[in-house]
Design an enzyme around this catalytic site. Structure first.
Site, PDB file in Angstrom:
ATOM      1  N   HIS A 152     -17.106 -11.837 -10.269  1.00 40.02           N
ATOM      2  CA  HIS A 152     -18.550 -11.609 -10.369  1.00 40.02           C
ATOM      3  C   HIS A 152     -19.285 -11.903  -9.055  1.00 40.02           C
ATOM      4  O   HIS A 152     -20.344 -12.532  -9.055  1.00 40.02           O
ATOM      5  CB  HIS A 152     -19.114 -12.457 -11.512  1.00 40.02           C
ATOM      6  N   GLU A 208     -18.264  -5.093 -10.613  1.00 40.70           N
ATOM      7  CA  GLU A 208     -17.295  -5.867 -11.404  1.00 40.70           C
ATOM      8  C   GLU A 208     -16.269  -4.899 -11.985  1.00 40.70           C
ATOM      9  O   GLU A 208     -16.538  -4.217 -12.974  1.00 40.70           O
ATOM     10  CB  GLU A 208     -18.021  -6.608 -12.533  1.00 40.70           C
ATOM     11  N   HIS A 224     -19.205 -12.638 -21.067  1.00 40.97           N
ATOM     12  CA  HIS A 224     -18.448 -13.304 -20.000  1.00 40.97           C
ATOM     13  C   HIS A 224     -17.638 -14.511 -20.466  1.00 40.97           C
ATOM     14  O   HIS A 224     -17.615 -15.559 -19.800  1.00 40.97           O
ATOM     15  CB  HIS A 224     -19.393 -13.718 -18.864  1.00 40.97           C
TER      16      HIS A 224
HETATM   17  C1  GLA Z   1     -23.256  -9.042 -15.780  1.00 41.45           C
HETATM   18  C2  GLA Z   1     -24.017  -8.499 -16.911  1.00 41.45           C
HETATM   19  C3  GLA Z   1     -25.466  -8.689 -16.665  1.00 41.45           C
HETATM   20  C4  GLA Z   1     -25.770 -10.149 -16.448  1.00 41.45           C
HETATM   21  C5  GLA Z   1     -24.960 -10.673 -15.316  1.00 41.45           C
HETATM   22  C6  GLA Z   1     -25.158 -12.131 -15.135  1.00 41.45           C
HETATM   23  O1  GLA Z   1     -23.288  -8.234 -14.696  1.00 41.45           O
HETATM   24  O2  GLA Z   1     -23.722  -7.162 -17.202  1.00 41.45           O
HETATM   25  O3  GLA Z   1     -26.199  -8.196 -17.739  1.00 41.45           O
HETATM   26  O4  GLA Z   1     -25.456 -10.856 -17.598  1.00 41.45           O
HETATM   27  O5  GLA Z   1     -23.615 -10.386 -15.516  1.00 41.45           O
HETATM   28  O6  GLA Z   1     -26.498 -12.497 -15.070  1.00 41.45           O
END
Ligand code: GLA
Length: 385
Positions: free
Chosen positions: A213, A350, A139
């Protein structure tokens, strides 16, 4: 009618400071009617003012977005009986967002999802990114787009209110090449669609994978988890992952697996099945490849909370979607109204490119070059039945 009009006019005045240009050009006898208001949402520790932009439509749908992380803070929508509730996880005040938290409602970048070992090679140069998720990059790094201040501007419109957010990510930020200019615009339509448009340009070849997100719980907090939500994902294939949640490169058919959401099925129906992929993700945390009928906005997923009747449809121009069932939510955070944010109390859809694409030449490219414009859109469409 008269009441409705006077409320809207007040909203226009509340916005006065923001839209001076427009207000000046509007004749005095005909004030601009607006459905976007701006209010203070506090200050960061280094005294930066954070604002909340509230977009409203005539059906009671209301989206609040702040300039910190370009974050969707709340999204209120009516249920089948007309009762309005907030359907996204997060906090009542800025404070919660300044402490460690799992990207509630934020815009994630430069690269949403994982890049193996925080490393990729582009034009013969190997770039080293922050490693912040086991041995991988997640991220956008330590200070991703979710933790920066965006420059916001209200989009004053009676029918399609919005907020435009801009951020310049400097060459070398979090290890990525190129000065990247990003614009994210949220708009709310009269048809209860919250649309997010992403635009970006660069002055050097770079990689990019922007997403939002948001964690949804369509019960508005009435149900402690999202396992009873029925989900359809328009995908025939997904990318299986290794123990670090990095895809190996295989595109696996969903048929005959707990990843088959082509027909609506409760999120919880198979989440406990003995399945290697579910074990690795601690539930669903996988990238599904959207079955496309052409370019443009395609239906990606539909989630229904049977009790409230609320429906969320996700449409996108993106090639894939990470379906994450909130497996890392563990009850240690208190969210809106002081309620504990429990295990799997929200799910994310997402929309994005495949994880670790910079290291998989066979995956659709995530490279952005000078002279090109990155352009993606995602719509969260709300309904009740
Ligand atoms: C995304 C990732 C997850 C986790 C979340 C945040 O969806 O794929 O594994 O890291 O973000 O907690």
């Amino acid at each position: 009618m008269i009441n409705g009009k006077s409320v809207a006019v007040c909203a226009a005045f509340a916005l006065g400071a923001l839209s001076c240009g427009k207000t000046e050009s509007t004749p005095a006898h005909k004030p601009m009617v607006s459905n976007v208001t701006k209010q203070s949402f506090g200050q960061t520790t280094d005294a930066q003012a954070i604002d909340l932009y509230i977009l409203k439509n005539a059906n009671g749908v209301e989206a609040s977005i702040m300039n910190y992380g370009a974050t969707l803070v709340s999204l209120k929508a009516p249920d089948k009986a007309g009762a309005v509730a907030d359907v996204v996880l997060g906090f009542d005040s800025l404070d919660g967002y300044l402490k460690p938290e799992p990207y509630f409602g934020a815009i994630v970048g430069r690269y949403g999802n994982r890049i193996a070992k925080g490393r990729f090679t582009l034009d013969g140069v190997t770039y080293k990114l922050a490693v912040n998720n086991g041995e991988n990059h997640l991220h956008g790094g330590i200070k991703g787009f979710d933790k920066v201040l965006w420059t916001a501007r209200a989009i004053d419109s009676p029918t399609k209110p919005g907020v435009e957010l801009k951020y310049l990510s400097k060459d070398g930020e979090e290890g990525y090449p190129g000065n990247l200019n990003v614009t994210v615009t949220y708009t709310l339509s009269p048809a209860n669609e919250l649309q997010i448009d992403y635009l970006a340009t660069t002055d050097k070849d770079t990689v990019l994978n922007l997403t939002n997100h948001t964690y949804f719980n369509l019960s508005g907090g009435a149900a402690p988890d999202i396992l009873g939500h029925e989900l359809m994902i328009n995908a025939e294939r997904f990318t299986p992952v290794d123990a670090g949640l990095i895809p190996a490169g295989e595109l696996r058919p969903v048929e005959g697996t707990p990843f088959d959401f082509r027909q609506p099925v409760a999120i919880g129906a198979r989440i406990g099945a003995s399945d290697e992929q579910l074990k690795r993700g601690k539930g669903y945390d996988h990238n599904f490849i959207v079955k496309r009928t052409g370019p443009g906005l395609e239906l990606v997923a539909r989630a229904v909370d049977p009790a409230s009747g609320r429906v969320l449809e996700v449409l996108s121009t993106q090639p894939a979607v990470q379906f994450y069932s909130g497996n890392f939510l563990d009850g240690t955070l208190a969210g809106k109204g002081g309620r504990i944010i429990g295990h799997r109390s929200g799910f994310c859809l997402e929309t994005q490119h495949y994880p670790d694409s910079p290291n998989h030449p066979a995956f659709p490219t995530v490279v952005l070059k000078p002279g090109e414009t990155y352009s993606q859109s995602t719509v969260f469409r709300l309904a009740a039945r």
